[in-house]
Design an enzyme around this catalytic site. Structure first.
Site, PDB file in Angstrom:
ATOM      1  N   THR A 284       0.716  -1.187   0.005  1.00 56.08           N
ATOM      2  CA  THR A 284      -0.098  -0.246  -0.010  1.00 56.08           C
ATOM      3  C   THR A 284       0.893   1.302  -0.030  1.00 56.08           C
ATOM      4  OG1 THR A 284       0.083   0.236   2.566  1.00 56.08           O
ATOM      5  CG2 THR A 284      -1.687  -1.086   1.452  1.00 56.08           C
ATOM      6  N   ASP A 285       0.414   2.178  -0.413  1.00 55.89           N
ATOM      7  CA  ASP A 285       0.766   3.557  -0.295  1.00 55.89           C
ATOM      8  C   ASP A 285       0.563   3.668   1.270  1.00 55.89           C
ATOM      9  OD1 ASP A 285       1.920   6.087  -0.134  1.00 55.89           O
ATOM     10  OD2 ASP A 285       0.929   6.844  -1.883  1.00 55.89           O
ATOM     11  N   TRP A 286       1.107   4.726   2.175  1.00 56.15           N
ATOM     12  CA  TRP A 286       0.964   4.870   3.375  1.00 56.15           C
ATOM     13  C   TRP A 286      -0.506   5.318   3.977  1.00 56.15           C
ATOM     14  CZ3 TRP A 286       5.171   3.000   2.166  1.00 56.15           C
ATOM     15  CH2 TRP A 286       5.904   2.736   2.930  1.00 56.15           C
ATOM     16  N   LEU A 287      -1.114   4.336   4.487  1.00 55.79           N
ATOM     17  CA  LEU A 287      -2.415   4.487   5.029  1.00 55.79           C
ATOM     18  C   LEU A 287      -3.513   4.387   3.983  1.00 55.79           C
ATOM     19  CD1 LEU A 287      -1.747   7.233   7.711  1.00 55.79           C
ATOM     20  CD2 LEU A 287      -1.939   4.957   7.936  1.00 55.79           C
ATOM     21  N   ALA A 288      -3.412   3.664   2.964  1.00 56.17           N
ATOM     22  CA  ALA A 288      -4.234   3.633   1.857  1.00 56.17           C
ATOM     23  C   ALA A 288      -5.023   2.294   1.898  1.00 56.17           C
ATOM     24  CB  ALA A 288      -3.208   3.596   0.491  1.00 56.17           C
TER      25      ALA A 288
END
Ligand SMILES: *[C@@H]1O[C@H](CO)[C@@H](O)[C@H](O)[C@H]1NC(C)=O
Ligand SMILES: *[C@@H]1O[C@H](CO)[C@@H](O)[C@H](O)[C@H]1NC(C)=O
Ligand SMILES: *[C@@H]1O[C@H](CO)[C@@H](O)[C@H](O)[C@H]1NC(C)=O
Ligand SMILES: *[C@@H]1O[C@H](CO)[C@@H](O)[C@H](O)[C@H]1NC(C)=O
Ligand SMILES: *[C@@H]1O[C@H](CO)[C@@H](O)[C@H](O)[C@H]1NC(C)=O
Ligand SMILES: *[C@@H]1O[C@H](CO)[C@@H](O)[C@H](O)[C@H]1NC(C)=O
Ligand SMILES: *[C@@H]1O[C@H](CO)[C@@H](O)[C@H](O)[C@H]1NC(C)=O
Ligand SMILES: *[C@@H]1O[C@H](CO)[C@@H](O)[C@H](O)[C@H]1NC(C)=O
Ligand SMILES: CC(=O)N[C@H]1CO[C@H](CO)[C@@H](O)[C@@H]1O
Length: 877
Positions: A284-288
């Site tokens: 994931t991208d951060w917190l995606a």
């Protein structure tokens, strides 16, 4: 990327809001008719390609010995700010598998010291120099390795640059899939040869910053992309990255066709893992991440930084909850085994099992000591930064890129190069280093002083900044400087031989920082330069006979206010040079080196010369819809089709010398068939040896007496919770509401696949064009040969008039000197994506017109055309 404290505050506010309006973010909003996110299950298991078989064999041997808690631990981060790096996975110490350190970003190691701040991607694209693209990748790899980073969050090819105002275009290489694809491939090769796992990002459609993230009250925007546009534009550079063997792919924040990129099964399982044959892991991208089980089923392999939607509360969709989901039977053990095997295989594939350094820096502090787990609030302290100097001699590569990217757009009366004894009057704050300190704004979140990088997670601290005005003073005998962005009312009288150098810039960045009213994307600034730069140029043009404009910019700007003024004789785009902004510029200004950069995008005369659908999407109730109605027609593809003349065309760039193209000949190397030869069947994976029975709950019990770090994310569960989950797994696992179309039967693999990147026959060389480039001027210089393909007419397929397919840059040619160059056009490069057949279709029955391979120094400066049917001729005009 990673979030800034401000973003955390915003997230906390959203969390509070979510208590009021607990709307589930997994519910889909309607997307425009015709766009669908079809189900594609199961997630294909990795390990079926020979390039990775040794690494998979090793990985399977290691993973077989892991407990459930150990496997789960490796698939997620231990929480935001819970370790030295921007992402830190859990480990499996018992079998000696370490924590993995993940760190931004594309132009250098973020948030540290003794690193190089390389030129940004857009600058690299402007060099059109394959050797420098590779050399930068290798230098980046050495630096990330030297600081103990296992996984470098680079390169970025998404955004592609569809929207000129998009905030993060500068992290990538330009508004064309082939330019992006070649640069990404070479970057990945360079980086991974140092043993660092590269991460190509963001898959896909992250073409603007605003509304990119899901939050408890609003879904992220949906990029609605039709299948042909996806394949021929946006997916293209990802295919090149996978073909180069990239170890990891990062999702985009936004949705695609209404389904979040972190859990879009069609995008991940079908396109990335089956069609492109991706063998590494999808993170994931951060917190995606927006769900636990659904994301796992849809092919997500790693959750970063491990937290759920709201960071810092010690909550996760995975870790302890993935342990639960495996025990209760909702996530098949085989899926978890595949997730962890992909990660461990990538680690072996880059040789990280042999003497790989541990992290010796901290993204959280520049001090030697600090909290080991800042996210825990109360944390043990220790040494977190050993200040390891990883710069080596990389400044040379950085400077060569900064210099060879400088793009001379205009040079009337050959005012450039300047003599060092010219009286120079320099204007604009962009010529000097930020007076508050070169790293005073965290993540470069301000526009003060010379612009060497955009802002956000794709930045690095400057070890030093060779600023333009100091470099000019070192070289020229007579220099005055006004650091104001307003033209001085009172100053020394101007004499007619004085030359004004006016420095202006345009900035953009990532959404979690707003700079001068621009929330990442250039909303307030538009495509104008910042700080009234237009006025500064006009005032200088009024006062001087000769004005040279130097532009540091993240991307396209509008120049109509001044470009035709009589005294604006020369314009140089220095793009984003990173730390080497000074000497790289004076090398060009004073003629030590001829400029050889070329535009990696078009410069239009007015914004509405581009398709309306490529403007920023604004606020919407519910999910903002970003629909790619322009299809293949972005940037020069659109301008050519619409017959709109830009101010400066894609690929444009002048030199102090001139080049002729001669002796062109074309050879057909492979006979073209309508579709590529059939792919080899999907190979077997060693994952078949796994025991896919749900393991005993005891494998995830918290070890007795274990002292937890507050808010740290663990893969263990309390004994009653583990037992309860195991009970469900043993008795009632079928109650999970699996998505429509869910299946656990591995698919054979689509016909367009077959190897990393797709069917290997797609890269069969079809045409080779050989030609000679001769320096016909009076100074040494380097030429860029750009090869554009035109498709046959009368095929019934709508194709852009010209599409870049390859390029080559000559060495330094002395006056009169020639160099023989070659460009190669592959099967894929003469094909269209046939959405019905789901394969790449070429035109064999091409008729008289056939394919054209057009060679020139810009898309509007074509010198030679070679026809697929044979023969080359000069192009008139
Ligand atoms: C998006 O929808 C279009 C139109 O139905 C379809 O062709 C395409 O494959 C879809 N893309 C994804 C990633 O689901
Ligand atoms: C796995 O465990 C077996 C038995 O416990 C041991 O013989 C083997 O060496 C282990 N393999 C690895 C790669 O640790
Ligand atoms: C998970 O990783 C953390 C951090 O490295 C480690 O402390 C913990 O022991 C690991 N858990 C297991 C089950 O190995
Ligand atoms: C299993 O656990 C996961 C994670 O908590 C949960 O989402 C899922 O609904 C559970 N399944 C069942 C059948 O209880
Ligand atoms: C400046 O230098 C050039 C050679 O670089 C010389 O021809 C010219 O005479 C010099 N002009 C002045 C004013 O010194
Ligand atoms: C597979 O795992 C299950 C659960 O741990 C165990 O009961 C079974 O014996 C294992 N099967 C084999 C062949 O090892
Ligand atoms: C099965 O699980 C569902 C919820 O996931 C629950 O409502 C139901 O009572 C369970 N049935 C049994 C027999 O455990
Ligand atoms: C062009 O080709 C001819 C014949 O092969 C050769 O003699 C000539 O030197 C070439 N010209 C250039 C500019 O390379
Ligand atoms: C080059 C260097 O000093 N690397 C060190 C970085 O720090 C780790 C410890 O965290 C050492 O193991 C490396 O040797």
């Amino acid at each position: 990327m990673s979030l800034h404290p401000k973003a955390l505050l915003a997230a906390f506010v959203l969390f509070l809001l979510s208590l009021i309006n607990a709307s589930p973010t997994v519910k889909r909003d309607p997307v425009p008719t015709g766009y669908v996110a079809a189900p594609y299950y199961p997630a294909p298991r990795g390990g079926w390609l020979s390039d990775w078989s040794e690494s998979y064999a090793k990985a399977v041997r290691l993973v077989t010995n892991m407990t459930l808690a150990e496997k789960v631990n490796i698939t997620a981060g231990t929480g935001i700010f819970m370790g030295r790096c921007v992402g830190n996975t859990g480990s499996a110490p018992r079998v000696r598998f370490p924590q993995l350190c993940l760190q931004d970003g594309p132009l250098g190691i973020r948030n540290t010291d003794h690193n190089t701040a390389f030129p940004a991607g857009i600058t690299v694209g402007a060099t059109w120099d394959k050797d420098l693209m590779y050399a930068r990748g290798a230098a980046l790899g050495e630096e990330f390795r030297g600081k103990g980073v296992n996984i470098a969050l680079l390169p970025s090819v998404g955004p592609l640059g569809r929207k000129p105002r998009g905030g993060r275009n500068w992290e990538g290489f330009g508004s064309d899939p082939v330019l992006q694809g070649i640069a990404a491939m070479l970057t990945i090769q360079g980086t991974q040869e140092q043993g660092v796992i590269a991460t190509i990002k963001h898959l896909i459609g992250n073409e603007q910053e605003m509304y990119r993230m899901y939050n408890p009250v609003q879904p992220a925007y949906s990029a609605n992309i039709d299948d042909r546009t996806l394949h021929e534009l946006y997916l293209w550079p990802f295919a090149e990255g996978v073909r180069a063997g990239v170890g990891s792919v990062m999702c985009a924040y936004n949705a695609v066709n209404g389904s979040a990129s972190s859990q879009n099964s069609y995008l991940t399982n079908k396109i990335l893992k089956d069609e492109l044959g991706f063998q590494g892991f999808y993170m994931t991208d951060w917190l995606a991440q927006i769900s636990g089980v659904a994301a796992a089923l849809a092919g997500l392999d790693m959750s970063m930084p491990g937290d759920g939607s709201i960071p810092l509360f010690g909550n996760s969709y995975w870790m302890y909850d993935l342990s639960r989901a495996v025990l209760n039977g909702s996530v098949p053990v085989s899926r978890l085994n595949d997730m962890v095997t992909r990660i461990v295989a990538a680690w072996y594939q880059m040789g990280q099992d042999q003497d790989y350094p541990e992290p010796n820096f901290s993204t959280n502090t520049q001090d030697r000591e600090g909290p080991l787990y800042p996210g825990a609030v109360i944390s043990p302290r220790g040494v977190v930064n050993e200040f390891v100097d990883v710069k080596g001699s990389h400044a040379e590569v950085a400077r060569a890129i900064a210099r060879d990217a400088i793009t001379l757009l205009k040079n009337e009366d050959n005012v450039l190069p300047l003599s060092t004894n010219t009286s120079l009057r320099v204007y604009g704050s962009d010529a000097q280093a930020n007076p508050d300190g070169i790293n005073s704004c965290s993540d470069r979140g301000c526009n003060k002083g010379t612009l060497g990088q955009g802002w956000g997670s794709g930045t690095a601290n400057y070890p030093y900044l060779d600023d333009p005005i100091s470099a000019i003073r070192r070289r020229a005998s007579s220099v005055t400087y006004s650091s104001s962005d307003t033209f001085p009312l009172i100053q020394d009288p101007v004499s007619e031989n004085d030359v004004a150098l006016v420095f202006i810039n345009a900035d953009s960045g990532e959404n979690y920082i707003t700079v001068e009213g621009n929330p990442g994307d250039r909303t307030t600034a538009g495509l104008q330069v910042w700080h009234n730069g237009d006025e500064l140029v006009k005032a200088a043009a009024n006062a001087f006979d000769t004005v040279v404009v130097i532009v540091h910019t993240v991307g396209p700007i509008l120049m109509e206010d001044w470009i035709e003024l009589h005294s604006v004789k020369a314009v140089l785009f220095a793009h984003l040079p990173g730390q080497e902004a000074g000497d790289s510029l004076t090398d060009i200004l004073f003629g030590d080196v001829s400029p050889s950069g070329h535009l990696p995008y078009s410069l239009v005369r007015r914004e509405d010369d581009l398709p309306a659908s490529t403007q920023l999407r604004g606020f919407a109730i519910g999910q903002p819809q970003d629909t790619y109605t322009e299809g293949l027609y972005i940037d020069y593809r659109y301008l050519l089709a619409q017959n709109i003349t830009p101010r400066y065309a894609f690929g444009h760039g002048l030199s102090y010398t001139t080049f002729s193209f001669s002796n062109a000949s074309i050879e057909q190397l492979t006979t073209l068939s309508t579709f590529p030869p059939a792919r080899a069947p999907k190979g077997t994976t060693p994952q078949t040896v796994y025991n896919n029975t749900i393991p005993p709950a005891s494998e995830v019990y918290y070890p007795s007496g274990f002292r937890r770090i507050n808010r740290y994310l663990y893969s263990w569960l309390e004994r009653p919770a583990a037992d309860a989950a195991a009970h469900i797994g043993a008795t009632n696992s079928s109650t999970y509401p699996y998505p429509v179309g869910y299946s656990e039967t591995e698919k054979p693999g689509p016909r367009a696949g077959g190897a990393q990147g797709g069917n290997p026959a797609l890269w069969d060389p079809i045409f080779r064009v050989s030609l000679s480039i001769t320096n016909t001027g009076e100074r040494a210089g380097r030429a860029v040969v750009q090869a554009y393909v035109s498709y046959p007419t009368g095929t019934g397929w709508d194709t852009p008039p010209l599409q870049l397919r390859d390029f080559v840059k000559t060495g330094v040619l002395e006056p009169g000197e020639s160099e023989a160059v070659e460009v190669v056009v592959s099967r894929k490069a003469v094909s269209v994506w046939d959405t019905t057949v789901q394969d790449w279709r070429a035109f064999t029955d091409a008729g008289e017109s056939g394919y054209g391979i057009w060679l020139g120094e810009a898309v509007d400066d074509l010198r030679v055309v070679c026809l697929g049917s044979g023969g080359c001729e000069e192009v008139d005009g």
